[in-house]
Design a protein around this motif. Structure first.
Motif, PDB file in Angstrom:
ATOM      1  N   GLN A   1       0.826  -1.202   0.000  1.00  0.00           N
ATOM      2  CA  GLN A   1       0.000   0.000   0.000  1.00  0.00           C
ATOM      3  C   GLN A   1       0.860   1.252   0.000  1.00  0.00           C
ATOM      4  N   SER A   2       1.915   1.232   0.798  1.00  0.00           N
ATOM      5  CA  SER A   2       2.813   2.390   0.837  1.00  0.00           C
ATOM      6  C   SER A   2       3.495   2.601  -0.509  1.00  0.00           C
ATOM      7  N   LYS A   3       3.919   1.497  -1.143  1.00  0.00           N
ATOM      8  CA  LYS A   3       4.560   1.618  -2.450  1.00  0.00           C
ATOM      9  C   LYS A   3       3.588   2.162  -3.494  1.00  0.00           C
ATOM     10  N   GLU A   4       2.350   1.695  -3.445  1.00  0.00           N
ATOM     11  CA  GLU A   4       1.367   2.182  -4.408  1.00  0.00           C
ATOM     12  C   GLU A   4       1.112   3.678  -4.225  1.00  0.00           C
ATOM     13  N   GLU A   5       1.028   4.120  -2.963  1.00  0.00           N
ATOM     14  CA  GLU A   5       0.829   5.545  -2.720  1.00  0.00           C
ATOM     15  C   GLU A   5       2.018   6.351  -3.227  1.00  0.00           C
ATOM     16  N   ASP A   6       3.215   5.881  -2.930  1.00  0.00           N
ATOM     17  CA  ASP A   6       4.403   6.583  -3.439  1.00  0.00           C
ATOM     18  C   ASP A   6       4.431   6.580  -4.958  1.00  0.00           C
TER      19      ASP A   6
ATOM     20  N   VAL B   1       1.859   6.559  -6.991  1.00  0.00           N
ATOM     21  CA  VAL B   1       0.887   7.522  -7.499  1.00  0.00           C
ATOM     22  C   VAL B   1       1.434   8.939  -7.401  1.00  0.00           C
ATOM     23  N   ILE B   2       2.075   9.237  -6.268  1.00  0.00           N
ATOM     24  CA  ILE B   2       2.633  10.583  -6.080  1.00  0.00           C
ATOM     25  C   ILE B   2       3.733  10.858  -7.096  1.00  0.00           C
ATOM     26  N   LYS B   3       4.599   9.889  -7.288  1.00  0.00           N
ATOM     27  CA  LYS B   3       5.699  10.096  -8.227  1.00  0.00           C
ATOM     28  C   LYS B   3       5.205  10.177  -9.671  1.00  0.00           C
ATOM     29  N   LEU B   4       4.183   9.393  -9.996  1.00  0.00           N
ATOM     30  CA  LEU B   4       3.636   9.484 -11.340  1.00  0.00           C
ATOM     31  C   LEU B   4       3.010  10.848 -11.598  1.00  0.00           C
ATOM     32  N   GLN B   5       2.370  11.403 -10.550  1.00  0.00           N
ATOM     33  CA  GLN B   5       1.820  12.743 -10.702  1.00  0.00           C
ATOM     34  C   GLN B   5       2.932  13.773 -10.885  1.00  0.00           C
ATOM     35  N   GLN B   6       4.001  13.596 -10.103  1.00  0.00           N
ATOM     36  CA  GLN B   6       5.150  14.484 -10.270  1.00  0.00           C
ATOM     37  C   GLN B   6       5.736  14.358 -11.676  1.00  0.00           C
ATOM     38  N   LEU B   7       5.774  13.141 -12.175  1.00  0.00           N
ATOM     39  CA  LEU B   7       6.306  12.928 -13.522  1.00  0.00           C
ATOM     40  C   LEU B   7       5.427  13.617 -14.568  1.00  0.00           C
ATOM     41  N   SER B   8       4.109  13.512 -14.404  1.00  0.00           N
ATOM     42  CA  SER B   8       3.213  14.177 -15.350  1.00  0.00           C
ATOM     43  C   SER B   8       3.396  15.688 -15.310  1.00  0.00           C
ATOM     44  N   ASN B   9       3.567  16.237 -14.099  1.00  0.00           N
ATOM     45  CA  ASN B   9       3.785  17.681 -13.986  1.00  0.00           C
ATOM     46  C   ASN B   9       5.092  18.098 -14.658  1.00  0.00           C
ATOM     47  N   MET B  10       6.111  17.283 -14.523  1.00  0.00           N
ATOM     48  CA  MET B  10       7.393  17.597 -15.151  1.00  0.00           C
ATOM     49  C   MET B  10       7.287  17.557 -16.679  1.00  0.00           C
TER      50      MET B  10
ATOM     51  N   PHE C   1      12.549  18.186 -18.753  1.00  0.00           N
ATOM     52  CA  PHE C   1      12.920  16.864 -19.256  1.00  0.00           C
ATOM     53  C   PHE C   1      14.003  16.204 -18.412  1.00  0.00           C
ATOM     54  N   LYS C   2      14.900  16.979 -17.867  1.00  0.00           N
ATOM     55  CA  LYS C   2      16.018  16.401 -17.117  1.00  0.00           C
ATOM     56  C   LYS C   2      15.509  15.618 -15.907  1.00  0.00           C
ATOM     57  N   LYS C   3      14.686  16.249 -15.075  1.00  0.00           N
ATOM     58  CA  LYS C   3      14.168  15.557 -13.899  1.00  0.00           C
ATOM     59  C   LYS C   3      13.174  14.474 -14.297  1.00  0.00           C
ATOM     60  N   ALA C   4      12.430  14.716 -15.370  1.00  0.00           N
ATOM     61  CA  ALA C   4      11.446  13.727 -15.801  1.00  0.00           C
ATOM     62  C   ALA C   4      12.117  12.430 -16.234  1.00  0.00           C
ATOM     63  N   ILE C   5      13.239  12.545 -16.941  1.00  0.00           N
ATOM     64  CA  ILE C   5      13.955  11.336 -17.375  1.00  0.00           C
ATOM     65  C   ILE C   5      14.484  10.562 -16.168  1.00  0.00           C
ATOM     66  N   GLY C   6      15.072  11.262 -15.211  1.00  0.00           N
ATOM     67  CA  GLY C   6      15.582  10.575 -14.018  1.00  0.00           C
ATOM     68  C   GLY C   6      14.481   9.907 -13.231  1.00  0.00           C
ATOM     69  N   LEU C   7      13.324  10.567 -13.089  1.00  0.00           N
ATOM     70  CA  LEU C   7      12.212   9.975 -12.347  1.00  0.00           C
ATOM     71  C   LEU C   7      11.612   8.794 -13.101  1.00  0.00           C
ATOM     72  N   ALA C   8      11.519   8.894 -14.419  1.00  0.00           N
ATOM     73  CA  ALA C   8      10.996   7.775 -15.202  1.00  0.00           C
ATOM     74  C   ALA C   8      11.905   6.557 -15.116  1.00  0.00           C
ATOM     75  N   LEU C   9      13.218   6.791 -15.089  1.00  0.00           N
ATOM     76  CA  LEU C   9      14.145   5.668 -14.915  1.00  0.00           C
ATOM     77  C   LEU C   9      13.994   5.049 -13.533  1.00  0.00           C
ATOM     78  N   THR C  10      13.793   5.878 -12.519  1.00  0.00           N
ATOM     79  CA  THR C  10      13.625   5.359 -11.158  1.00  0.00           C
ATOM     80  C   THR C  10      12.351   4.545 -11.038  1.00  0.00           C
ATOM     81  N   LEU C  11      11.279   5.019 -11.655  1.00  0.00           N
ATOM     82  CA  LEU C  11       9.996   4.325 -11.584  1.00  0.00           C
ATOM     83  C   LEU C  11       9.907   3.156 -12.546  1.00  0.00           C
ATOM     84  N   GLU C  12      10.918   3.005 -13.416  1.00  0.00           N
ATOM     85  CA  GLU C  12      10.923   1.942 -14.416  1.00  0.00           C
ATOM     86  C   GLU C  12       9.679   2.028 -15.289  1.00  0.00           C
TER      87      GLU C  12
END
Length: 993
Positions: A642-647, A649-658, A664-675
């Motif tokens: 549950q904690s991972k799913e919440e994190d 969702v938050i990171k995916l929202q951050q990725l969409s905002n980026m 693009f720089k932060k978006a690429i790093g976050l997308a790699l982290t989230l696989e």
């Protein structure tokens, strides 16, 4: 969301494994670590908890001997393959390996006080000295008459003396001159132990001749020979300060010995009197050799001054620690359990585990410290144990045909309070009452079941009280494997090798009914804690649930491929837990009748299975000598998910905002982290669509870590498999290769797999692009040549007349050339030949193939006899003609499809027509024409072609067209034949019907 009610996930939190299987045992100088030989490995235990910290094992080679350096930094191990390995045991790394020069396995090893010299003794009667620092052999000592069984350096380094034992001889070697100094022959049996006094002037030797000899180290003469009347395996000096702590005092030096008697004794080295004797015995079972004489019970004894304890090792692989202060037993570790037959939780809060192994002892483990209490009383292998609900009373059954009752005292130690005699064969099953705690039920190989009454106020004594039989009945035709008592103490169920289970009434001792249905013997039976059902597990690989009201089978669980040895209810009767002879542990859902999870932690038969009171801990034991403790982690894993799913969702929202903000720089790093490979693909596509996309991509990739580069290449492999995304993948790969060196890329973990995945698809994409380039170049070439032949030409320049006519072009099928027709409102028609241009069809396409039928239709529509070309002449001045001709400099008629249709432009007002042509030419790529003053004609300055090339192309195009037309006709003929044959078959079948 609420967590799941059923148990779905178990995790092994701790194991009790084999740590010592015989051989040498050493303890570190600080007393914190124990080094033991265990088969093909040397295991390092934590002395306080008994947990295995390190295991030194390599290449499946049996360990014959090992030694620990005095500074506790190096462990040198000798193997049966005559290899010697030097280990850094704290990091579990092999520092050096060399081949021993011995011709037989090494059986003894010893370090000197400086930890630089190592002595090895072998079965080839030789001793070799090794310099560990400089890594070479310094001495090769020959002269022993037997196997070198013991080695020890003199504590004084300056003397350079080595003492060795071979048979009944003690050899003293002078290492300075590399020769034998003296051979001491006083013992008449094998010498097993040597030890030097704390000041280094005296030495004690003990042997299997039941004699201890005191030596003067300076003169190498015996001072005293003391008969001790036991086989001595270990002898060592007791410092004066330890004598008072052990509770005795002696004016003379004291030697402590241990051997066949099973306890330690202190011997006065001067008069030979026994000044100290242990009150507790390591084991009460005497060990006799082939000749009937007693052999060693204590195999090793060593004083540990740092922790104030004496370590003993017994023949049955037990390691005991006795306090110097008082001499009482401090803790005991079991090195080897053999097969584990049954386990049960006991003690307050289930703090202890009662274990029945393939021995006559009942072992009680303190789960937190692994301190083991050995319960002695049975004279043969203990087969089964069970614990009352109070967790302080338990019973055990054995092959000695008896049942024993044990109670826990205030010191958390079990003592025998009762014994039951009456069975004529081994007692293999036992169960205790659930409510009252006043009876025991036992099942035996004599096919009988007995109920034993437990008297009140049982107290420990030297002679346990005998239990009386309340009920005896011959229950089955074969051995009884399992018995169980209902939660209300009113019913009893038994299971046997005769494939049946039977239900009994304990109140009136009557038989109620039989559960039949298993195809092979039943191993275990259990009552449900919530429902009126029982569960049975059988050797046919099934588990069945039976109703106790009508004795019918309610459900059958199939999933084990081998015998199901144990079964237990979980989660208030909603689940089942089973173990099989294949070592598998399974969790079943009774409602869904399916297996939820399977665990493979054991390597052999899983005989033992038990659940604690809170049902959050499970203990299993098997024939692989392993006891595993399982923890229910279902709720914990659910919370983590549950904690991972919440994190997420938050990171995916951050990725969409980026992405929206084009960060693009932060978006690429976050997308790699989230696989997220496809989100990353969209990001890269958006970046490359920008004007400076490639430069931005290079800057971002240059700042990524190597692990991120590795993940990016893995994603690129996925993208490269699709032709839609291959351009982005190739751009990423190109940028990575240009930004990082080959050495850096080789550090990536998955670089080999990534390259192997990129190569085949990359080659396929490049081949496809090459084919497209060839085809596009041919289309471009054909287009330009066709535009060349459609350029306007003025035949009569001298007259400089404006032509107001309708021009048309068609394909002559016979000559395969373009012809132009020009018609005006007058009467006659004339055909002019135009230089032909090759119309080569593109390979792999059917749109550009000119079929003969279409060409014939076109020829029928337009023939030279049916077409008139009439020119209406107008007079104009030369200046007007030149001006109007220059307006037509970039005029080009559109060429329609080459399937025989006309390409025409209708005549209208010359000025309007010129404007339309100019507008049309601006939309397309025009072919530039130039007025030639010398030839008085229009010439194409971009596309010129020699007549020889035109003829060659013309011949090739005609030949290819004829071949294609011929092939098409053959295909049509074959298709018609196939259709005719299939229709004939259908007609014949219908006629037959």
């Amino acid at each position: 969301m609420t967590p799941p009610l059923l148990k779905q996930s178990l995790s092994v939190v701790h194991k009790i494994e084999s740590v010592y299987t015989g051989g040498k045992v050493e303890i570190s100088k600080d007393g914190q670590y124990i080094f033991c030989t265990c088969g093909e490995a040397v295991k390092i235990l934590e002395a306080t908890s008994g947990k295995v910290l390190h295991s030194l094992k390599q290449d499946d080679d049996e360990v014959t001997c090992f030694s620990v350096s005095p500074d506790d930094q190096i462990v040198v191990i000798a193997y049966r393959s005559l290899l010697i390995r030097q280990w850094n045991w704290k990091e579990e790394t092999c520092v050096r390996t060399w081949k021993a020069i011995h011709t037989a396995p090494i059986v003894s090893m010893a370090f000197d006080a400086t930890s630089t010299l190592l002595a090895t003794g072998s079965g080839d009667h030789t001793i070799k000295i090794w310099d560990i620092v400089h890594q070479y052999c310094t001495h090769n000592l020959k002269g022993s008459h037997s196997v070198v069984s013991y080695l020890k350096f003199h504590p004084n380094i300056e003397k350079l003396l080595l003492f060795s034992c071979a048979g009944s001889f003690i050899y003293v070697w002078d290492l300075q001159h590399s020769k034998l100094k003296v051979g001491l022959e006083t013992h008449y049996g094998t010498v097993t132990s040597l030890d030097f006094s704390w000041e280094g002037h005296r030495m004690v030797s003990g042997g299997r001749d039941k004699v201890v000899v005191i030596w003067n180290v300076e003169t190498l003469e015996p001072i005293n020979t003391i008969p001790v009347m036991e086989v001595v395996e270990s002898a060592f000096w007791i410092p004066p300060d330890c004598q008072e702590r052990l509770g005795f005092s002696c004016n003379n030096p004291v030697v402590m010995i241990g051997g066949s008697l099973g306890y330690l004794r202190g011997i006065d080295s001067v008069n030979g009197q026994v000044v100290y004797q242990q009150t507790t015995v390591a084991t009460t079972i005497p060990v006799r050799g082939e000749n009937g004489e007693l052999t060693s019970v204590i195999t090793c004894a060593e004083l540990c001054p740092a922790i104030g304890q004496i370590m003993l090792v017994t023949y049955d692989h037990h390691i005991l620690f006795y306090n110097v202060d008082g001499g009482d037993l401090h803790k005991q570790f079991v090195g080897f359990n053999d097969e584990v037959l049954d386990v049960k939780f006991a003690g307050s809060d289930d703090s202890h585990l009662v274990v029945a192994t393939n021995s006559e002892y009942v072992k009680v483990y303190d789960i937190s410290t692994l301190n083991c209490q050995i319960l002695r009383g049975h004279t043969d292998i203990v087969l089964s144990v069970d614990v009352f609900n109070d967790k302080k009373t338990m019973a055990s059954s054995s092959k000695d045909n008896t049942v024993r009752l044990w109670k826990m005292n205030t010191e958390q130690k079990f003592e025998c309070v009762g014994v039951a005699f009456g069975h004529t064969h081994s007692v293999g099953a036992i169960a205790l009452s659930r409510l009252s705690g006043n009876f025991i039920v036992s099942g035996s190989e004599d096919c009988t079941v007995k109920v034993w009454n437990i008297p009140e106020n049982l107290k420990p004594s030297n002679s346990p009280q005998h239990l009386a039989v309340n009920f005896t009945h011959r229950a089955h035709e074969k051995d009884i494997n399992s018995v169980a008592v209902a939660p209300n103490d009113k019913l009893l169920v038994t299971a046997s090798l005769d494939k049946t289970a039977k239900l009994w009434n304990l109140e009136n001792h009557t038989f109620l009914g039989t559960f039949r249905g298993h195809k092979r013997s039943i191993w275990c039976v259990q009552f449900s804690p919530a429902d009126q059902v029982v569960a049975t597990s059988s050797a046919d690989g099934t588990i069945k649930i039976w109703s106790i009201t009508d004795f019918s089978c309610v459900k059958t669980f199939q999933g084990h491929d081998t015998s199901v040895l144990r079964v237990a209810f979980l989660t208030r009767g909603m689940q089942l837990l089973s173990s099989g002879s294949d070592g598998l542990l399974k969790i079943w859902s009774i409602k869904d009748n399916e297996c939820l999870t399977t665990y493979d932690e054991h390597n052999d038969k899983l005989w033992a299975l038990t659940v604690n009171s809170s049902e959050d801990t499970i203990a299993t034991g098997g024939a692989d000598s392993v006891i595993a403790f399982w923890k229910d982690v279902t709720e914990k894993e659910w919370e983590e998910n549950q904690s991972k799913e919440e994190d997420q969702v938050i990171k995916l929202q951050q990725l969409s905002n980026m992405i929206i903000g084009k960060n693009f720089k932060k978006a690429i790093g976050l997308a790699l982290t989230l696989e997220q490979p496809f989100r990353l693909l969209n990001i890269l596509k958006g970046m490359l669509n920008e004007s400076d996309g490639k430069a931005c991509l290079a800057n971002i990739i240059a700042k990524l870590r190597l692990d991120q580069i590795d993940a990016l290449l893995k994603f690129a492999v996925q993208w490269n498999t699709n032709s839609k995304h291959c351009h982005v993948a190739q751009a990423v790969v190109n940028t990575v290769i240009s930004q990082f060196s080959h050495a850096q890329l080789l550090e990536c973990v998955n670089i080999t797999e990534s390259l192997e995945g990129l190569l085949p698809y990359t080659q396929r994409h490049f081949s496809r692009m090459n084919r497209l380039m060839e085809q596009s170049m041919f289309v471009d070439y054909t287009w330009h040549r066709l535009r060349t032949v459609t350029a306007p030409s003025i035949q009569n320049v001298d007259e400089k007349r404006e032509i107001n006519a309708e021009e048309s072009y068609y394909i002559d099928a016979e000559q395969f050339s373009l012809r132009k027709t020009m018609s005006v409102p007058s009467t006659s028609t004339q055909v002019q030949d135009i230089p032909s241009t090759s119309v080569k069809p593109i390979q792999g396409t059917s749109e550009n193939v000119v079929e003969k039928e279409n060409v014939a239709e076109t020829v029928e529509k337009v023939t030279p006899s049916e077409t008139d070309i009439s020119v209406q002449k107008r007079s104009a001045s030369e200046t007007d003609i030149k001006d109007k001709s220059q307006k037509k400099l970039k005029k080009s008629d559109r060429l329609s499809q080459t399937n025989g249709k006309y390409l025409s432009t209708k005549d209208s007002n010359p000025e309007v027509k010129n404007n339309q042509n100019n507008n049309r030419l601006e939309e397309t790529s025009p072919v530039d024409f130039e007025w030639d003053e010398m030839t008085h004609n229009w010439s194409d300055r971009d596309n010129e072609m020699d007549t020889t090339d035109e003829e060659l192309v013309k011949k090739k195009s005609r030949k290819s067209l004829q071949t294609l037309v011929k092939k098409m006709k053959e295909d049509q003929k074959q298709n018609k034949d196939k259709l005719r044959k299939s229709q004939g078959k259908k007609r014949r079948k219908s006629a037959t019907k």
